[in-house]
Design a protein around this motif. Structure first.
Motif, PDB file in Angstrom:
ATOM      1  N   LEU A  12      24.564  49.675  40.149  1.00  0.00           N
ATOM      2  CA  LEU A  12      25.367  48.808  39.241  1.00  0.00           C
ATOM      3  C   LEU A  12      24.379  48.509  37.958  1.00  0.00           C
ATOM      4  CD1 LEU A  12      27.885  47.233  38.177  1.00  0.00           C
ATOM      5  CD2 LEU A  12      27.334  45.505  39.616  1.00  0.00           C
ATOM      6  N   LYS A  13      24.606  48.708  36.953  1.00  0.00           N
ATOM      7  CA  LYS A  13      23.783  48.313  35.791  1.00  0.00           C
ATOM      8  C   LYS A  13      24.115  47.482  34.811  1.00  0.00           C
ATOM      9  CE  LYS A  13      21.770  53.201  35.782  1.00  0.00           C
ATOM     10  NZ  LYS A  13      21.847  54.374  35.275  1.00  0.00           N
ATOM     11  N   SER A  14      23.380  46.300  34.298  1.00  0.00           N
ATOM     12  CA  SER A  14      24.028  45.555  33.156  1.00  0.00           C
ATOM     13  C   SER A  14      24.486  46.211  32.165  1.00  0.00           C
ATOM     14  CB  SER A  14      22.811  44.661  32.862  1.00  0.00           C
ATOM     15  OG  SER A  14      21.798  45.471  32.140  1.00  0.00           O
ATOM     16  N   GLY A  15      25.919  45.545  31.669  1.00  0.00           N
ATOM     17  CA  GLY A  15      26.429  46.213  30.747  1.00  0.00           C
ATOM     18  C   GLY A  15      27.958  46.829  31.582  1.00  0.00           C
ATOM     19  N   HIS A  16      27.612  46.680  32.962  1.00  0.00           N
ATOM     20  CA  HIS A  16      29.099  47.568  33.557  1.00  0.00           C
ATOM     21  C   HIS A  16      29.569  46.491  34.542  1.00  0.00           C
ATOM     22  CE1 HIS A  16      27.789  51.772  32.435  1.00  0.00           C
ATOM     23  NE2 HIS A  16      26.746  51.253  32.000  1.00  0.00           N
ATOM     24  N   SER A  17      30.634  47.073  34.943  1.00  0.00           N
ATOM     25  CA  SER A  17      31.590  45.968  35.968  1.00  0.00           C
ATOM     26  C   SER A  17      31.725  46.840  37.396  1.00  0.00           C
ATOM     27  CB  SER A  17      32.753  45.460  35.323  1.00  0.00           C
ATOM     28  OG  SER A  17      33.546  46.457  34.845  1.00  0.00           O
ATOM     29  N   LEU A  18      31.945  46.072  38.072  1.00  0.00           N
ATOM     30  CA  LEU A  18      32.277  46.439  39.807  1.00  0.00           C
ATOM     31  C   LEU A  18      33.817  45.868  39.968  1.00  0.00           C
ATOM     32  CD1 LEU A  18      31.443  47.719  42.273  1.00  0.00           C
ATOM     33  CD2 LEU A  18      30.417  45.673  42.813  1.00  0.00           C
ATOM     34  N   LYS A  19      34.812  46.640  40.164  1.00  0.00           N
ATOM     35  CA  LYS A  19      36.149  46.043  40.520  1.00  0.00           C
ATOM     36  C   LYS A  19      36.219  46.293  42.046  1.00  0.00           C
ATOM     37  CE  LYS A  19      39.225  47.593  37.652  1.00  0.00           C
ATOM     38  NZ  LYS A  19      40.038  48.550  36.898  1.00  0.00           N
ATOM     39  N   ILE A  20      36.492  45.292  42.657  1.00  0.00           N
ATOM     40  CA  ILE A  20      36.649  45.355  44.262  1.00  0.00           C
ATOM     41  C   ILE A  20      38.080  45.014  44.645  1.00  0.00           C
ATOM     42  CG2 ILE A  20      35.788  44.394  46.372  1.00  0.00           C
ATOM     43  CD1 ILE A  20      33.055  43.879  44.865  1.00  0.00           C
ATOM     44  N   LYS A  21      38.673  45.858  45.368  1.00  0.00           N
ATOM     45  CA  LYS A  21      39.978  45.491  45.726  1.00  0.00           C
ATOM     46  C   LYS A  21      39.981  45.303  47.296  1.00  0.00           C
ATOM     47  CE  LYS A  21      42.984  47.724  42.519  1.00  0.00           C
ATOM     48  NZ  LYS A  21      43.854  48.711  42.099  1.00  0.00           N
ATOM     49  N   GLY A  22      40.768  44.235  47.831  1.00  0.00           N
ATOM     50  CA  GLY A  22      40.683  44.241  49.338  1.00  0.00           C
ATOM     51  C   GLY A  22      41.714  43.159  49.688  1.00  0.00           C
ATOM     52  N   LYS A  23      41.685  42.872  51.025  1.00  0.00           N
ATOM     53  CA  LYS A  23      42.825  41.931  51.465  1.00  0.00           C
ATOM     54  C   LYS A  23      41.941  40.775  52.260  1.00  0.00           C
ATOM     55  CE  LYS A  23      47.083  41.929  54.114  1.00  0.00           C
ATOM     56  NZ  LYS A  23      46.855  40.772  55.019  1.00  0.00           N
ATOM     57  N   ILE A  24      42.416  39.583  51.901  1.00  0.00           N
ATOM     58  CA  ILE A  24      41.965  38.262  52.608  1.00  0.00           C
ATOM     59  C   ILE A  24      42.530  38.033  54.003  1.00  0.00           C
ATOM     60  CG2 ILE A  24      41.472  36.020  52.368  1.00  0.00           C
ATOM     61  CD1 ILE A  24      41.633  36.371  49.436  1.00  0.00           C
ATOM     62  N   SER A  25      41.495  37.865  54.903  1.00  0.00           N
ATOM     63  CA  SER A  25      42.401  37.685  56.302  1.00  0.00           C
ATOM     64  C   SER A  25      43.127  36.482  56.289  1.00  0.00           C
ATOM     65  CB  SER A  25      41.344  37.445  57.383  1.00  0.00           C
ATOM     66  OG  SER A  25      40.182  38.410  57.210  1.00  0.00           O
ATOM     67  N   ASN A  26      44.164  36.690  57.349  1.00  0.00           N
ATOM     68  CA  ASN A  26      44.929  35.410  57.625  1.00  0.00           C
ATOM     69  C   ASN A  26      44.369  34.022  58.092  1.00  0.00           C
ATOM     70  OD1 ASN A  26      47.404  36.896  56.672  1.00  0.00           O
ATOM     71  ND2 ASN A  26      47.419  37.703  58.833  1.00  0.00           N
ATOM     72  N   ASP A  27      43.405  34.315  58.765  1.00  0.00           N
ATOM     73  CA  ASP A  27      42.666  33.226  59.581  1.00  0.00           C
ATOM     74  C   ASP A  27      41.166  32.814  59.184  1.00  0.00           C
ATOM     75  OD1 ASP A  27      41.525  35.505  60.533  1.00  0.00           O
ATOM     76  OD2 ASP A  27      42.115  35.128  62.587  1.00  0.00           O
ATOM     77  N   THR A  28      41.025  33.296  57.804  1.00  0.00           N
ATOM     78  CA  THR A  28      39.600  33.268  57.565  1.00  0.00           C
ATOM     79  C   THR A  28      39.210  31.799  57.061  1.00  0.00           C
ATOM     80  OG1 THR A  28      37.351  34.366  56.805  1.00  0.00           O
ATOM     81  CG2 THR A  28      39.667  34.065  55.386  1.00  0.00           C
ATOM     82  N   ASP A  29      37.831  31.437  57.060  1.00  0.00           N
ATOM     83  CA  ASP A  29      37.634  30.097  56.550  1.00  0.00           C
ATOM     84  C   ASP A  29      36.671  30.536  55.175  1.00  0.00           C
ATOM     85  OD1 ASP A  29      38.514  28.284  58.182  1.00  0.00           O
ATOM     86  OD2 ASP A  29      36.431  28.235  59.204  1.00  0.00           O
ATOM     87  N   SER A  30      36.220  31.709  55.010  1.00  0.00           N
ATOM     88  CA  SER A  30      35.651  32.096  53.850  1.00  0.00           C
ATOM     89  C   SER A  30      35.059  33.680  53.897  1.00  0.00           C
ATOM     90  CB  SER A  30      34.315  31.266  53.546  1.00  0.00           C
ATOM     91  OG  SER A  30      33.224  31.708  54.594  1.00  0.00           O
ATOM     92  N   PHE A  31      34.792  34.169  52.679  1.00  0.00           N
ATOM     93  CA  PHE A  31      34.236  35.431  52.730  1.00  0.00           C
ATOM     94  C   PHE A  31      33.207  35.743  51.405  1.00  0.00           C
ATOM     95  CE2 PHE A  31      37.864  35.851  49.545  1.00  0.00           C
ATOM     96  CZ  PHE A  31      37.090  36.778  48.507  1.00  0.00           C
ATOM     97  N   SER A  32      32.275  36.404  51.456  1.00  0.00           N
ATOM     98  CA  SER A  32      31.585  36.602  50.520  1.00  0.00           C
ATOM     99  C   SER A  32      31.000  37.816  50.103  1.00  0.00           C
ATOM    100  CB  SER A  32      30.013  35.910  50.894  1.00  0.00           C
ATOM    101  OG  SER A  32      29.295  36.605  51.888  1.00  0.00           O
ATOM    102  N   ILE A  33      30.894  38.274  48.797  1.00  0.00           N
ATOM    103  CA  ILE A  33      30.412  39.434  48.117  1.00  0.00           C
ATOM    104  C   ILE A  33      29.063  39.114  47.858  1.00  0.00           C
ATOM    105  CG2 ILE A  33      30.967  41.058  46.050  1.00  0.00           C
ATOM    106  CD1 ILE A  33      33.851  40.386  46.460  1.00  0.00           C
ATOM    107  N   ASN A  34      28.137  40.181  48.159  1.00  0.00           N
ATOM    108  CA  ASN A  34      26.828  39.795  47.706  1.00  0.00           C
ATOM    109  C   ASN A  34      26.392  41.152  47.118  1.00  0.00           C
ATOM    110  OD1 ASN A  34      26.274  37.157  49.464  1.00  0.00           O
ATOM    111  ND2 ASN A  34      27.034  38.858  50.906  1.00  0.00           N
ATOM    112  N   LEU A  35      25.366  40.711  46.038  1.00  0.00           N
ATOM    113  CA  LEU A  35      24.743  41.821  45.202  1.00  0.00           C
ATOM    114  C   LEU A  35      23.354  41.429  44.870  1.00  0.00           C
ATOM    115  CD1 LEU A  35      27.251  41.949  42.348  1.00  0.00           C
ATOM    116  CD2 LEU A  35      27.492  43.447  44.301  1.00  0.00           C
ATOM    117  N   GLY A  36      22.525  42.565  45.200  1.00  0.00           N
ATOM    118  CA  GLY A  36      21.098  42.184  44.994  1.00  0.00           C
ATOM    119  C   GLY A  36      20.404  43.580  45.292  1.00  0.00           C
TER     120      GLY A  36
END
Lengths: 131, 137
Positions: A12-36
């Motif tokens: 993923l380069k600057s000037g571009h974008s990342l589209k993420i689709k997904g489903k959040i669990s019913n019983d979760t406290d949190s989630f994270s997406i990490n880029l590096g």
């Protein structure tokens, strides 16, 4: 949070974008997406927390978290399917949330390319797309 | 081949499908899509060769166990062209893996008896645009 999904050589380069689709669990406290470049060095940690009703953003250098950035606009709910669009710019990451709200986080460490992504916690990725 | 996108810690069950969308480079010599448990344990190495390893316009399929390749399976059909955008759908069951392309379909035996896919890797002259995991074929 357990490691859910790890992606290498994302390109993923600057000037571009990342589209993420997904489903959040019913019983979760949190989630994270990490880029590096690896799990110990993150340009952008995007972490919605349902138990605190907040989105926490941060970066990580050599395994050390930096200063947190908090946005209380949490427009997702547990159990829902969502699309998150992360645009990478030279100076910041801009996240477009499902309701149109945008969260910004500075590109503190001047990344020009992101090769590592992980998704942790209660979020099941159904697709991702580079634009 | 140059290592491209790698996805680990997947949990793809029989009947589910991995869809890889992208573009074949205009000067492509070959590319591969690998699925399995990890880089040394592959249910399927799907490797279209335009011109490499002595093959011209041939798809070579194989499996890998403990880092050792199995027996190559060559396909007669070659539905790829330089510069094409394409979509490759991979699914599997207990007996075989299926690769669906816009105009063709290939099967390869599930030699390792794999019960889930945890690893996906793309190598060579193919630029990944999107990956989709879905329940339906």
């Amino acid at each position: 949070m357990s490691e859910k999904l790890e992606i290498f050589n994302l390109g993923l380069k600057s000037g571009h974008s990342l589209k993420i689709k997904g489903k959040i669990s019913n019983d979760t406290d949190s989630f994270s997406i990490n880029l590096g470049c690896r799990s110990s060095d993150l340009a952008f940690h995007f972490n919605p927390r349902f138990n605190e009703s907040v989105i926490v953003c941060n970066s990580k250098c050599s395994n050390a978290w930096q200063a947190e950035h908090r946005d209380d606009h949490l427009c997702f709910s547990r159990g829902s399917s969502v699309k998150i669009v992360i645009e990478m710019l030279e100076d910041k990451f801009q996240v477009k949330l499902p309701d149109g709200h945008e969260v910004e986080f500075p590109n503190r460490h001047c990344y020009s390319k992101i090769d590592y992504m992980s998704v942790k916690g209660g979020f099941k990725v159904t697709s991702f797309k580079l634009d | 081949m140059e290592q491209g996108l790698v996805v680990t810690q997947l949990d793809i069950q029989p009947g589910e499908c991995i869809k890889v969308k992208g573009k074949i480079l205009s000067d492509a010599k070959g590319f591969a899509v690998n699925v399995g448990k990890d880089s040394s344990t592959l249910l399927l190495h799907f490797n279209p060769r335009f011109d490499c390893h002595g093959d011209v316009n041939t798809i070579v399929c194989n499996s890998k166990q403990d880092g050792t390749w199995g027996e190559e399976d060559r396909k007669a059909d070659f539905p790829f062209q330089h510069g094409d955008k394409t979509e490759i759908c991979i699914s599997f069951n207990e007996t075989e893996a299926t690769v669906k392309l816009p105009d063709a379909e290939f099967q390869f035996p599930n030699r390792l008896g794999m019960e889930k896919i945890e690893y996906l890797a793309v190598e060579g002259d193919f630029k990944v645009k999107a990956i989709k995991f879905s329940d339906q074929l």
